[in-house]
Design a protein around this motif. Sequence first.
Motif, PDB file in Angstrom:
ATOM      1  N   GLU A   1      -5.778   1.894   3.682  1.00  0.00           N
ATOM      2  CA  GLU A   1      -6.527   2.315   4.863  1.00  0.00           C
ATOM      3  C   GLU A   1      -6.470   1.248   5.940  1.00  0.00           C
ATOM      4  O   GLU A   1      -6.598   0.062   5.660  1.00  0.00           O
ATOM      5  N   VAL A   2      -6.280   1.697   7.176  1.00  0.00           N
ATOM      6  CA  VAL A   2      -6.329   0.824   8.347  1.00  0.00           C
ATOM      7  C   VAL A   2      -7.360   1.422   9.296  1.00  0.00           C
ATOM      8  O   VAL A   2      -7.314   2.613   9.603  1.00  0.00           O
ATOM      9  N   VAL A   3      -8.314   0.581   9.723  1.00  0.00           N
ATOM     10  CA  VAL A   3      -9.379   1.043  10.611  1.00  0.00           C
ATOM     11  C   VAL A   3      -9.411   0.137  11.837  1.00  0.00           C
ATOM     12  O   VAL A   3      -9.350  -1.087  11.713  1.00  0.00           O
ATOM     13  N   CYS A   4      -9.529   0.756  13.012  1.00  0.00           N
ATOM     14  CA  CYS A   4      -9.674   0.010  14.252  1.00  0.00           C
ATOM     15  C   CYS A   4     -10.963   0.460  14.933  1.00  0.00           C
ATOM     16  O   CYS A   4     -11.184   1.658  15.130  1.00  0.00           O
ATOM     17  N   GLU A   5     -11.810  -0.515  15.272  1.00  0.00           N
ATOM     18  CA  GLU A   5     -13.080  -0.232  15.945  1.00  0.00           C
ATOM     19  C   GLU A   5     -13.145  -0.976  17.265  1.00  0.00           C
ATOM     20  O   GLU A   5     -12.702  -2.114  17.369  1.00  0.00           O
ATOM     21  N   VAL A   6     -13.713  -0.311  18.253  1.00  0.00           N
ATOM     22  CA  VAL A   6     -13.934  -0.911  19.568  1.00  0.00           C
ATOM     23  C   VAL A   6     -15.336  -0.525  20.012  1.00  0.00           C
ATOM     24  O   VAL A   6     -15.665   0.662  20.045  1.00  0.00           O
ATOM     25  N   GLY A   7     -16.154  -1.515  20.287  1.00  0.00           N
ATOM     26  CA  GLY A   7     -17.517  -1.231  20.751  1.00  0.00           C
ATOM     27  C   GLY A   7     -18.329  -0.434  19.754  1.00  0.00           C
ATOM     28  O   GLY A   7     -19.141   0.400  20.153  1.00  0.00           O
ATOM     29  N   GLY A   8     -18.105  -0.637  18.471  1.00  0.00           N
ATOM     30  CA  GLY A   8     -18.852   0.081  17.443  1.00  0.00           C
ATOM     31  C   GLY A   8     -18.334   1.481  17.153  1.00  0.00           C
ATOM     32  O   GLY A   8     -18.870   2.180  16.290  1.00  0.00           O
ATOM     33  N   ASN A   9     -17.304   1.906  17.851  1.00  0.00           N
ATOM     34  CA  ASN A   9     -16.718   3.236  17.640  1.00  0.00           C
ATOM     35  C   ASN A   9     -15.356   3.100  16.972  1.00  0.00           C
ATOM     36  O   ASN A   9     -14.557   2.241  17.337  1.00  0.00           O
ATOM     37  N   THR A  10     -15.074   3.968  16.018  1.00  0.00           N
ATOM     38  CA  THR A  10     -13.775   3.990  15.360  1.00  0.00           C
ATOM     39  C   THR A  10     -12.781   4.710  16.257  1.00  0.00           C
ATOM     40  O   THR A  10     -12.987   5.866  16.618  1.00  0.00           O
ATOM     41  N   VAL A  11     -11.699   4.018  16.631  1.00  0.00           N
ATOM     42  CA  VAL A  11     -10.662   4.636  17.466  1.00  0.00           C
ATOM     43  C   VAL A  11      -9.425   4.999  16.650  1.00  0.00           C
ATOM     44  O   VAL A  11      -8.582   5.760  17.115  1.00  0.00           O
ATOM     45  N   LEU A  12      -9.320   4.437  15.426  1.00  0.00           N
ATOM     46  CA  LEU A  12      -8.202   4.762  14.543  1.00  0.00           C
ATOM     47  C   LEU A  12      -8.654   4.601  13.101  1.00  0.00           C
ATOM     48  O   LEU A  12      -9.284   3.604  12.749  1.00  0.00           O
ATOM     49  N   ASN A  13      -8.336   5.603  12.266  1.00  0.00           N
ATOM     50  CA  ASN A  13      -8.571   5.529  10.831  1.00  0.00           C
ATOM     51  C   ASN A  13      -7.337   6.148  10.168  1.00  0.00           C
ATOM     52  O   ASN A  13      -7.163   7.355  10.181  1.00  0.00           O
ATOM     53  N   ALA A  14      -6.477   5.273   9.628  1.00  0.00           N
ATOM     54  CA  ALA A  14      -5.217   5.735   9.040  1.00  0.00           C
ATOM     55  C   ALA A  14      -5.248   5.545   7.530  1.00  0.00           C
ATOM     56  O   ALA A  14      -5.688   4.506   7.040  1.00  0.00           O
ATOM     57  N   HIS A  15      -4.793   6.551   6.789  1.00  0.00           N
ATOM     58  CA  HIS A  15      -4.696   6.483   5.334  1.00  0.00           C
ATOM     59  C   HIS A  15      -3.218   6.481   4.965  1.00  0.00           C
ATOM     60  O   HIS A  15      -2.504   7.436   5.259  1.00  0.00           O
ATOM     61  N   TRP A  16      -2.775   5.385   4.333  1.00  0.00           N
ATOM     62  CA  TRP A  16      -1.371   5.196   3.998  1.00  0.00           C
ATOM     63  C   TRP A  16      -1.140   5.312   2.506  1.00  0.00           C
ATOM     64  O   TRP A  16      -2.069   5.301   1.709  1.00  0.00           O
ATOM     65  N   SER A  17       0.129   5.380   2.132  1.00  0.00           N
ATOM     66  CA  SER A  17       0.524   5.418   0.715  1.00  0.00           C
ATOM     67  C   SER A  17       1.636   4.389   0.501  1.00  0.00           C
ATOM     68  O   SER A  17       1.956   3.619   1.392  1.00  0.00           O
ATOM     69  N   GLY A  18       2.231   4.414  -0.665  1.00  0.00           N
ATOM     70  CA  GLY A  18       3.311   3.483  -0.987  1.00  0.00           C
ATOM     71  C   GLY A  18       4.588   3.737  -0.220  1.00  0.00           C
ATOM     72  O   GLY A  18       5.535   2.968  -0.327  1.00  0.00           O
ATOM     73  N   GLY A  19       4.648   4.779   0.577  1.00  0.00           N
ATOM     74  CA  GLY A  19       5.850   5.112   1.337  1.00  0.00           C
ATOM     75  C   GLY A  19       6.003   4.338   2.631  1.00  0.00           C
ATOM     76  O   GLY A  19       6.976   4.516   3.348  1.00  0.00           O
ATOM     77  N   VAL A  20       5.054   3.467   2.949  1.00  0.00           N
ATOM     78  CA  VAL A  20       5.131   2.677   4.179  1.00  0.00           C
ATOM     79  C   VAL A  20       5.867   1.369   3.868  1.00  0.00           C
ATOM     80  O   VAL A  20       5.646   0.753   2.837  1.00  0.00           O
ATOM     81  N   SER A  21       6.718   0.951   4.776  1.00  0.00           N
ATOM     82  CA  SER A  21       7.577  -0.215   4.537  1.00  0.00           C
ATOM     83  C   SER A  21       6.808  -1.530   4.467  1.00  0.00           C
ATOM     84  O   SER A  21       5.671  -1.637   4.924  1.00  0.00           O
ATOM     85  N   LYS A  22       7.470  -2.539   3.920  1.00  0.00           N
ATOM     86  CA  LYS A  22       6.933  -3.894   3.818  1.00  0.00           C
ATOM     87  C   LYS A  22       6.634  -4.423   5.224  1.00  0.00           C
ATOM     88  O   LYS A  22       7.356  -4.138   6.171  1.00  0.00           O
ATOM     89  N   ASN A  23       5.558  -5.193   5.358  1.00  0.00           N
ATOM     90  CA  ASN A  23       5.134  -5.781   6.628  1.00  0.00           C
ATOM     91  C   ASN A  23       5.078  -4.735   7.745  1.00  0.00           C
ATOM     92  O   ASN A  23       5.804  -4.813   8.737  1.00  0.00           O
ATOM     93  N   PRO A  24       4.191  -3.735   7.595  1.00  0.00           N
ATOM     94  CA  PRO A  24       4.170  -2.625   8.553  1.00  0.00           C
ATOM     95  C   PRO A  24       3.753  -3.031   9.970  1.00  0.00           C
ATOM     96  O   PRO A  24       2.913  -3.905  10.164  1.00  0.00           O
TER      97      PRO A  24
END
Length: 103
Positions: free
Chosen positions: A47-70
């Motif tokens: 999971e990758v989460v990005c917050e700005v000003g207390g609000n979530t602007v991005l919530n990504a759910h990844w798996s093993g299919g994402v490359s090294k050092n994304p």
Amino acid sequence: MAKKSIKVRAKHKDGVTTVKALMTHAMESGFRKKSNGEAIPAHFIQEVVCEVGGNTVLNAHWSGGVSKNPYLSFKFDGGQGQTLKLTWTDNKGDSDSIESAIG
């Protein structure tokens, strides 16, 4: 993690903020094998989460299919003069986060 594993840059222009992030992580899918035939255990960012000003602007759910050092790049409306917080969590419970001013 002792060493920061995230580099992030956020720029605001014409009402839109562009975020570019590079995450250092092995991202093992669990399907590769060592030379002796033994499986390499899965170890990847879930999971990758990005917050700005207390609000979530991005919530990504990844798996093993994402490359090294994304590398991740995304845009959102607003954000000028605020602080961005980017956090990742992997399937073994490790995590890292970074805060950066939006320029």
